[in-house]
Design an enzyme around this catalytic site. Structure first.
Site, PDB file in Angstrom:
ATOM      1  CD1 TRP A 128      -0.626 -10.442   3.156  1.00 39.90           C
ATOM      2  CD2 TRP A 128      -1.379 -12.312   4.105  1.00 39.90           C
ATOM      3  NE1 TRP A 128      -0.034 -11.498   2.520  1.00 39.90           N
ATOM      4  CE2 TRP A 128      -0.470 -12.652   3.086  1.00 39.90           C
ATOM      5  CE3 TRP A 128      -1.968 -13.322   4.858  1.00 39.90           C
ATOM      6  CZ2 TRP A 128      -0.155 -13.973   2.784  1.00 39.90           C
ATOM      7  CZ3 TRP A 128      -1.649 -14.632   4.563  1.00 39.90           C
ATOM      8  CH2 TRP A 128      -0.759 -14.954   3.536  1.00 39.90           C
ATOM      9  CB  ALA A 129      -4.469  -5.014   6.412  1.00 37.63           C
ATOM     10  CD  GLU A 176      -9.491  -2.721  14.486  1.00 36.11           C
ATOM     11  OE1 GLU A 176      -9.775  -3.444  13.509  1.00 36.11           O
ATOM     12  OE2 GLU A 176      -8.393  -2.148  14.614  1.00 36.11           O
ATOM     13  CG  LEU A 223      -1.782   1.241   1.442  1.00 36.00           C
ATOM     14  CD1 LEU A 223      -2.670   1.526   0.236  1.00 36.00           C
ATOM     15  CD2 LEU A 223      -2.625   1.090   2.697  1.00 36.00           C
ATOM     16  N   GLY A 235      -8.537  -5.456   9.547  1.00 35.02           N
ATOM     17  CA  GLY A 235      -9.338  -4.483  10.282  1.00 35.02           C
ATOM     18  C   GLY A 235      -9.792  -3.302   9.454  1.00 35.02           C
ATOM     19  NE  ARG A 280      -3.673  -5.040  17.357  1.00 41.68           N
ATOM     20  CZ  ARG A 280      -3.543  -4.844  16.052  1.00 41.68           C
ATOM     21  NH1 ARG A 280      -2.353  -4.571  15.537  1.00 41.68           N
ATOM     22  NH2 ARG A 280      -4.589  -4.913  15.254  1.00 41.68           N
TER      23      ARG A 280
END
Length: 514
Positions: A45-46, A114, A15, A48, A276
């Protein structure tokens, strides 16, 4: 090929690199990427989405505050606020290109929640396919942009320097041919370091090559010790490990042990929605204690799983798990590198002629622990900034007569064996929980492996690993994603970003080996 190359080269087709190339149009640019545009890099692969203040009542200031709070005390606040203020405009850019973001019945963005965000501000696509949808959109945009030339199947190896300035890049193609490619401006967009670890959510090309190339050229590296481990990789022995997006927890999914107990509530009152690093350490500890760790989305999502989270559902079903009725086994996995090549707010590195953007860069917006979904945002905000800065920077030509294209001998088997040893070593000693003894052992082992490696790409992986391990050894405290069992508390005197060069890393390694 060399004679008609554009004077601007972007290394990496994810990206950050692709968005930068599109923002440079109609200025000619070449993209060199190991895999095809659209599926290149971790962006694809992202799951969210992109964090942006798009909901009524939310503001960029709120977004920046959350970013700073998650970053463990070392986020560059002004840069984080600037990114948050540019977020909506860059998301609108992607929407204008055709990205099918989720919308409300009134046509506005439909953001999700999130962890560690105080508002619903994750702009996503079909629940969990944001990365794929965005990269598919940009690949189509690149195909109709004549100023962009794409060279697929090229693996960058080295930055060519003259008089302290980056003037070209050396790369190997799929046929083993080595190419020296001169340029007036070189933009690194090579992605992260996940595949330096045994368990990772990252694609194969995320091997830390860009950090090593820049470090070997003399660039400053920042915050290298801070590696984020995603707490909910799906534990099905896949490489890379598929991801159970954080949005599931935002929608109410719980993390439990094999007895159904929500053990994270003992660690943080926010439970599953804690930052996280806290969740990852809790999950890691539960697994180490023999209690296992599982994501329970049966009540929160249930029968709607195939339509609301199709990517996660497909990964589970492929492993014989029905997440609408069964628990999903999870484990922490190397996910994102907050550190990387130091850049200023325009994406300039410490070397003339070299810019860095995306995960390979360390801009200061993530600090010690990246806030969820700020990674794709950073890629597009700084992709646009780098494009503007490169276009505005006058560059004087540098004389260089590149070597002729040539065949490089195939990597030796022992180099492949060394990489397998490295991945196990990094996971064991430079992973979720670290110690002085483990880091010292890692630095010694990596330095030994470097002395025997003959393949340059293996050497680059070892170099980046040594940078990360040495920076982690030097930071004698716990902060954000960097947790040391021998220094479990944060030290106020160390509440600052780290900066290191390869020369300093080698001095640390030599002292450890002595």
């Amino acid at each position: 090929m060399r004679e008609d190359l554009p004077s601007i080269i972007i290394v990496g087709g994810g990206l950050a690199g692709v968005f930068c190339a599109l923002k440079l149009a109609p200025t000619p640019v070449a993209i060199f990427a190991p895999t095809p545009i659209g599926i290149s890099g971790a962006s694809f692969w992202a799951q969210g989405g992109i964090a942006a203040a798009v909901e009524e009542g939310d503001t960029p200031e709120n977004h920046a505050n959350d970013t700073v709070a998650a970053g463990g005390g070392i986020v560059e606040r002004d840069i984080a606020l600037g990114m948050a203020r540019e977020a909506r405009a860059r998301v609108e850019d992607l929407a204008a290109m055709g990205t099918p973001f989720d919308r409300s019945v009134l046509g506005g963005f439909l953001p999700s929640q999130e962890a560690a965000h105080s508002r619903r501000r994750i702009v996503r696509v079909q629940g969990d396919v944001a990365g794929r949808a965005i990269m598919d959109t940009l690949a189509k945009e690149v195909a109709r942009t004549p100023s962009i030339r794409v060279f697929e199947g090229y693996f960058a190896q080295e930055i060519v320097m003259r008089a302290g300035r980056a003037i070209g890049v050396r790369a190997r193609d799929n046929d083993g041919m080595i190419h020296d490619m001169p340029c007036a401006a070189l933009i690194l967009a090579t992605g992260g370091i996940g595949h330096l670890y045994r368990v990772t959510t990252n694609p194969l090309e995320a091997r830390g090559i860009g950090v090593a190339m820049a470090a070997r050229a003399g660039a400053a590296i920042a915050d290298a010790e801070f590696v984020q481990f995603h707490p909910t990789a799906i534990d099905i022995d896949a490489d890379p490990a598929p991801l159970a997006t954080e949005a599931l927890r935002g929608e109410g999914a719980a993390i439990v042990d094999r007895n159904g107990r929500r053990f994270l509530l003992d660690i943080d009152p926010a439970g599953e929605l804690a930052p996280r690093d806290i969740v990852a350490r809790g999950v890691f500890a539960s697994i180490e204690a023999g209690n296992g760790a599982f994501l329970d989305a049966r009540s929160a999502v249930g029968a709607e799983f195939p339509t609301r989270f199709p990517t996660v559902y497909g990964s589970c079903v492929s492993a014989g798990i029905d997440p609408s009725r069964q628990l999903i086994p999870i484990a922490p996995a190397a996910h994102y590198h907050m550190g990387g090549v130091w850049t200023d707010a325009r994406g300039r590195t410490s070397l003339d002629g070299l810019w860095a953007v995306g995960e390979v860069a360390s801009t200061g917006v993530h600090g010690a622990n990246r806030l969820a979904s700020n990674s794709l945002l950073e890629a597009i905000v700084f992709g646009a900034r780098v494009a503007a800065d490169v276009r505005a920077t006058p560059v004087s030509p540098v004389e260089w007569r590149p070597q002729a294209d040539r065949i490089e001998p195939a990597p030796r088997e022992r180099d492949f064996a060394a990489i397998e040893e490295l991945r196990d070593l990094m996971s064991a000693n430079v992973g979720v929980i670290r110690s002085g003894a483990g880091l010292t052992a890692a630095v010694r082992s990596i330095r030994r492996m470097m002395s025997h490696a003959r393949d340059i790409e293996a050497h680059n992986m070892l170099t980046t690993s040594l940078v990360v391990a040495s920076a982690a050894l030097a930071r004698r405290e716990s902060r954000g994603a960097h947790f040391r069992s021998d220094f479990p508390q944060s030290d106020a005197a160390l509440a600052r970003r780290s900066h290191i060069t390869l020369d300093a890393v080698l001095r640390i390694a030599d002292e450890v080996a002595a």
